[in-house]
Design an enzyme around this catalytic site. Sequence first.
Site, PDB file in Angstrom:
ATOM      1  N   LYS A  14     -22.058  38.830  73.505  1.00 37.17           N
ATOM      2  CA  LYS A  14     -21.308  38.125  72.442  1.00 37.17           C
ATOM      3  C   LYS A  14     -21.669  38.717  71.065  1.00 37.17           C
ATOM      4  CE  LYS A  14     -18.898  34.960  72.838  1.00 37.17           C
ATOM      5  NZ  LYS A  14     -17.430  34.887  73.094  1.00 37.17           N
TER       6      LYS A  14
ATOM      7  N   TYR B 201     -25.816  37.578  78.290  1.00 42.02           N
ATOM      8  CA  TYR B 201     -24.624  36.900  77.754  1.00 42.02           C
ATOM      9  C   TYR B 201     -24.611  36.960  76.229  1.00 42.02           C
ATOM     10  CZ  TYR B 201     -22.001  33.022  75.764  1.00 42.02           C
ATOM     11  OH  TYR B 201     -21.166  32.263  74.962  1.00 42.02           O
TER      12      TYR B 201
ATOM     13  N   THR C 297     -20.783  32.475  69.402  1.00 42.72           N
ATOM     14  CA  THR C 297     -21.740  31.435  69.789  1.00 42.72           C
ATOM     15  C   THR C 297     -22.999  31.488  68.919  1.00 42.72           C
ATOM     16  OG1 THR C 297     -23.274  30.824  71.567  1.00 42.72           O
ATOM     17  CG2 THR C 297     -22.502  33.074  71.582  1.00 42.72           C
ATOM     18  N   ASP C 298     -23.667  30.350  68.805  1.00 43.14           N
ATOM     19  CA  ASP C 298     -24.934  30.326  68.057  1.00 43.14           C
ATOM     20  C   ASP C 298     -26.025  31.125  68.771  1.00 43.14           C
ATOM     21  OD1 ASP C 298     -25.402  28.566  70.174  1.00 43.14           O
ATOM     22  OD2 ASP C 298     -26.065  26.888  68.932  1.00 43.14           O
ATOM     23  N   GLU C 299     -25.813  31.404  70.079  1.00 45.81           N
ATOM     24  CA  GLU C 299     -26.850  32.123  70.833  1.00 45.81           C
ATOM     25  C   GLU C 299     -27.080  33.536  70.309  1.00 45.81           C
ATOM     26  OE1 GLU C 299     -26.970  31.829  75.032  1.00 45.81           O
ATOM     27  OE2 GLU C 299     -26.278  29.762  75.053  1.00 45.81           O
TER      28      GLU C 299
HETATM   29  P1  NAD Z   1     -15.178  29.153  80.172  1.00 44.76           P
HETATM   30  O1  NAD Z   1     -16.058  30.010  81.021  1.00 44.76           O
HETATM   31  O2  NAD Z   1     -14.947  27.746  80.558  1.00 44.76           O
HETATM   32  O3  NAD Z   1     -13.731  29.834  80.048  1.00 44.76           O
HETATM   33  C1  NAD Z   1     -13.562  31.212  79.886  1.00 44.76           C
HETATM   34  C2  NAD Z   1     -12.106  31.524  80.238  1.00 44.76           C
HETATM   35  O4  NAD Z   1     -11.910  32.936  80.040  1.00 44.76           O
HETATM   36  C3  NAD Z   1     -11.750  31.228  81.700  1.00 44.76           C
HETATM   37  O5  NAD Z   1     -10.521  30.549  81.773  1.00 44.76           O
HETATM   38  C4  NAD Z   1     -11.643  32.617  82.335  1.00 44.76           C
HETATM   39  O6  NAD Z   1     -10.720  32.674  83.408  1.00 44.76           O
HETATM   40  C5  NAD Z   1     -11.183  33.457  81.150  1.00 44.76           C
HETATM   41  N1  NAD Z   1     -11.541  34.872  81.296  1.00 44.76           N
HETATM   42  C6  NAD Z   1     -12.739  35.385  81.666  1.00 44.76           C
HETATM   43  N2  NAD Z   1     -12.657  36.731  81.706  1.00 44.76           N
HETATM   44  C7  NAD Z   1     -11.395  37.068  81.330  1.00 44.76           C
HETATM   45  C8  NAD Z   1     -10.709  38.298  81.153  1.00 44.76           C
HETATM   46  N3  NAD Z   1     -11.320  39.474  81.382  1.00 44.76           N
HETATM   47  N4  NAD Z   1      -9.429  38.279  80.751  1.00 44.76           N
HETATM   48  C9  NAD Z   1      -8.788  37.093  80.514  1.00 44.76           C
HETATM   49  N5  NAD Z   1      -9.383  35.894  80.679  1.00 44.76           N
HETATM   50  C10 NAD Z   1     -10.665  35.887  81.065  1.00 44.76           C
HETATM   51  O7  NAD Z   1     -15.762  29.278  78.719  1.00 44.76           O
HETATM   52  P2  NAD Z   1     -15.773  28.208  77.535  1.00 44.76           P
HETATM   53  O8  NAD Z   1     -16.975  27.373  77.668  1.00 44.76           O
HETATM   54  O9  NAD Z   1     -14.440  27.596  77.427  1.00 44.76           O
HETATM   55  O10 NAD Z   1     -16.028  29.184  76.298  1.00 44.76           O
HETATM   56  C11 NAD Z   1     -14.939  29.768  75.597  1.00 44.76           C
HETATM   57  C12 NAD Z   1     -15.472  30.695  74.533  1.00 44.76           C
HETATM   58  O11 NAD Z   1     -16.322  29.972  73.654  1.00 44.76           O
HETATM   59  C13 NAD Z   1     -16.320  31.846  75.084  1.00 44.76           C
HETATM   60  O12 NAD Z   1     -16.024  32.995  74.339  1.00 44.76           O
HETATM   61  C14 NAD Z   1     -17.761  31.401  74.840  1.00 44.76           C
HETATM   62  O13 NAD Z   1     -18.605  32.516  74.650  1.00 44.76           O
HETATM   63  C15 NAD Z   1     -17.602  30.593  73.571  1.00 44.76           C
HETATM   64  N6  NAD Z   1     -18.575  29.511  73.387  1.00 44.76           N
HETATM   65  C16 NAD Z   1     -18.704  28.530  74.327  1.00 44.76           C
HETATM   66  C17 NAD Z   1     -19.608  27.486  74.115  1.00 44.76           C
HETATM   67  C18 NAD Z   1     -19.800  26.363  75.104  1.00 44.76           C
HETATM   68  O14 NAD Z   1     -20.676  25.530  74.901  1.00 44.76           O
HETATM   69  N7  NAD Z   1     -19.018  26.271  76.162  1.00 44.76           N
HETATM   70  C19 NAD Z   1     -20.371  27.458  72.943  1.00 44.76           C
HETATM   71  C20 NAD Z   1     -20.243  28.507  72.033  1.00 44.76           C
HETATM   72  C21 NAD Z   1     -19.317  29.512  72.260  1.00 44.76           C
HETATM   73  O1  DAU Z   2     -25.139  27.528  72.471  1.00 40.16           O
HETATM   74  C1  DAU Z   2     -23.852  27.868  72.864  1.00 40.16           C
HETATM   75  C2  DAU Z   2     -23.832  28.256  74.324  1.00 40.16           C
HETATM   76  O2  DAU Z   2     -23.990  27.055  75.067  1.00 40.16           O
HETATM   77  C3  DAU Z   2     -22.565  28.989  74.742  1.00 40.16           C
HETATM   78  O3  DAU Z   2     -22.465  30.204  74.065  1.00 40.16           O
HETATM   79  C4  DAU Z   2     -22.538  29.223  76.258  1.00 40.16           C
HETATM   80  O4  DAU Z   2     -21.286  29.777  76.639  1.00 40.16           O
HETATM   81  C5  DAU Z   2     -22.733  27.901  76.958  1.00 40.16           C
HETATM   82  O5  DAU Z   2     -22.810  28.125  78.353  1.00 40.16           O
HETATM   83  C6  DAU Z   2     -24.006  27.209  76.464  1.00 40.16           C
HETATM   84  O6  DAU Z   2     -25.178  27.955  76.867  1.00 40.16           O
HETATM   85  P1  DAU Z   2     -26.510  27.222  77.371  1.00 40.16           P
HETATM   86  O7  DAU Z   2     -27.283  28.169  78.183  1.00 40.16           O
HETATM   87  O8  DAU Z   2     -27.195  26.546  76.251  1.00 40.16           O
HETATM   88  O9  DAU Z   2     -25.816  26.071  78.273  1.00 40.16           O
HETATM   89  P2  DAU Z   2     -26.179  25.494  79.726  1.00 40.16           P
HETATM   90  O10 DAU Z   2     -25.292  24.315  79.936  1.00 40.16           O
HETATM   91  O11 DAU Z   2     -26.200  26.552  80.772  1.00 40.16           O
HETATM   92  O12 DAU Z   2     -27.664  24.982  79.520  1.00 40.16           O
HETATM   93  C7  DAU Z   2     -27.986  24.023  78.521  1.00 40.16           C
HETATM   94  C8  DAU Z   2     -29.482  23.787  78.588  1.00 40.16           C
HETATM   95  O13 DAU Z   2     -29.769  23.114  79.824  1.00 40.16           O
HETATM   96  C9  DAU Z   2     -30.299  25.070  78.614  1.00 40.16           C
HETATM   97  O14 DAU Z   2     -31.495  24.844  77.894  1.00 40.16           O
HETATM   98  C10 DAU Z   2     -30.606  25.286  80.087  1.00 40.16           C
HETATM   99  C11 DAU Z   2     -30.682  23.863  80.634  1.00 40.16           C
HETATM  100  N1  DAU Z   2     -30.273  23.708  82.047  1.00 40.16           N
HETATM  101  C12 DAU Z   2     -29.060  24.162  82.412  1.00 40.16           C
HETATM  102  C13 DAU Z   2     -28.623  24.044  83.718  1.00 40.16           C
HETATM  103  C14 DAU Z   2     -27.280  24.586  84.152  1.00 40.16           C
HETATM  104  C15 DAU Z   2     -31.093  23.053  82.945  1.00 40.16           C
HETATM  105  O15 DAU Z   2     -32.209  22.606  82.601  1.00 40.16           O
HETATM  106  N2  DAU Z   2     -30.666  22.921  84.240  1.00 40.16           N
HETATM  107  C16 DAU Z   2     -29.471  23.415  84.671  1.00 40.16           C
HETATM  108  O16 DAU Z   2     -29.163  23.294  85.881  1.00 40.16           O
END
Ligand code: NAD
Ligand code: DAU
Length: 350
Positions: free
Chosen positions: A170, A166, A141-143
């Site tokens: 990562k 988190y 992730t970019d985080e």
């Molecule tokens: P998500 O939370 O929707 O899905 C995660 C999945 O992993 C779920 O199906 C969960 O059951 C499974 N899981 C969790 N723990 C596990 C374990 N111990 N063994 C096997 N399976 C397990 O997450 P997502 O949003 O689909 O993100 C997927 C990946 O991409 C993650 O690694 C996250 O860090 C990365 N990522 C997500 C975002 C985003 O915006 N959603 C952005 C950047 C990176």
């Molecule tokens: O940047 C990549 C990341 O993006 C991934 O690595 C993470 O898995 C993914 O969850 C996401 O993280 P963020 O913290 O950026 O996403 P989130 O949707 O939780 O929040 C997006 C922005 O919105 C953040 O600035 C917090 C804000 N927010 C979020 C929620 C849930 C609110 O203001 N209110 C809310 O209720």
Amino acid sequence: MKTILVTGGAGFIGSNFVKIMLEKHPNYKIINIDSLTYAGNLESLKHIDRNYSNYEFIKTDIRDRSKIEEIFINYDITSVINFAAESHVDRSIEDPEIFLTTNVIGTQVLLDVAKRHWKLNPKDKYCREYKNGVKFLQVSTDEVYGALGKTGMFVETMPLMPNSPYSASKASADMIVRAFNETFGIPVNITRCSNNYGPYQFPEKLIPLMINNCLQDKPLPVYGDGLQVRDWLHVFDHCHAIDTVLHKGVDGEVYNIGGNNEKANIDIVKLIIKTLNKSSTIIKYVKDRPGHDRRYAINNSKITTQLGWEPSYTFEHGIKETIQWYLDNTEWIENIISGDYASYYDKMYS
Ligand code: NAD
Ligand code: DAU
């Protein structure tokens, strides 16, 4: 013929990836393993089993070494795409430990098993030669880069400065992937992408949470001043980027993936309100997230110039399509919010 082990393929990005890969590469076998935490949902994959014989789902935890060994032996895995993770920042602030065991130890278990099975001479601990075409792709992730000020963008060479449990987990996983490449020579890539949006995203994340609350006429909880900026990437674009890195990524390299769509949270919330014909009086500014990163922005130029991938979605098009998807799939979201989600929501937002 590749046999791809997708971990976390019942989650948001993983389930979209599995479907895209089955369409794009009908000759590949896809083994999807997921422990089905609160975020894993087989409903997101329900059309697959009926149509594809080259697809299998196995309920497994990535920390379960003997099960992972068994899968590598039974299926002759050639690539791992590691999506499995605890992915929500707010949950990591409540309870960091599982983020470390899943995101760090789970990644190390997968690497360990892959290393043993892919080495040309498994008995030689110094052997750095691996079977042809194998790859471990870590979805990061970019985080991990931390937060930006008003200007600048994340590039792959920046030091990692994660701010939440988190993102620290990562970043730790990235470091262990890098170390396995340096020390043992196992072929790896790491991708670091920005915030994804699109179908099947769990409604704890900003966009589906706001859509769902709008549809239920509930207040929209905006953290702090709502001026935090994220760079939004459509999940389909992300999945195609991962496929590109899987096939063209240079061994050991890190690739940033972003959508060129920087938006302030409050502007997204207002756009959702407008699209769903609600009143902006439902916006409720709430206490900010501790350690809240102010701005993320991805510099995409390495993947675009070196591997030829580009995002195809504009945010305006993608968000409309996404809102429509949630309107058309109320059963999917209702099944989620009728379960443990209600107590999560009360705990976090009451
Ligand atoms: P998500 O939370 O929707 O899905 C995660 C999945 O992993 C779920 O199906 C969960 O059951 C499974 N899981 C969790 N723990 C596990 C374990 N111990 N063994 C096997 N399976 C397990 O997450 P997502 O949003 O689909 O993100 C997927 C990946 O991409 C993650 O690694 C996250 O860090 C990365 N990522 C997500 C975002 C985003 O915006 N959603 C952005 C950047 C990176
Ligand atoms: O940047 C990549 C990341 O993006 C991934 O690595 C993470 O898995 C993914 O969850 C996401 O993280 P963020 O913290 O950026 O996403 P989130 O949707 O939780 O929040 C997006 C922005 O919105 C953040 O600035 C917090 C804000 N927010 C979020 C929620 C849930 C609110 O203001 N209110 C809310 O209720």
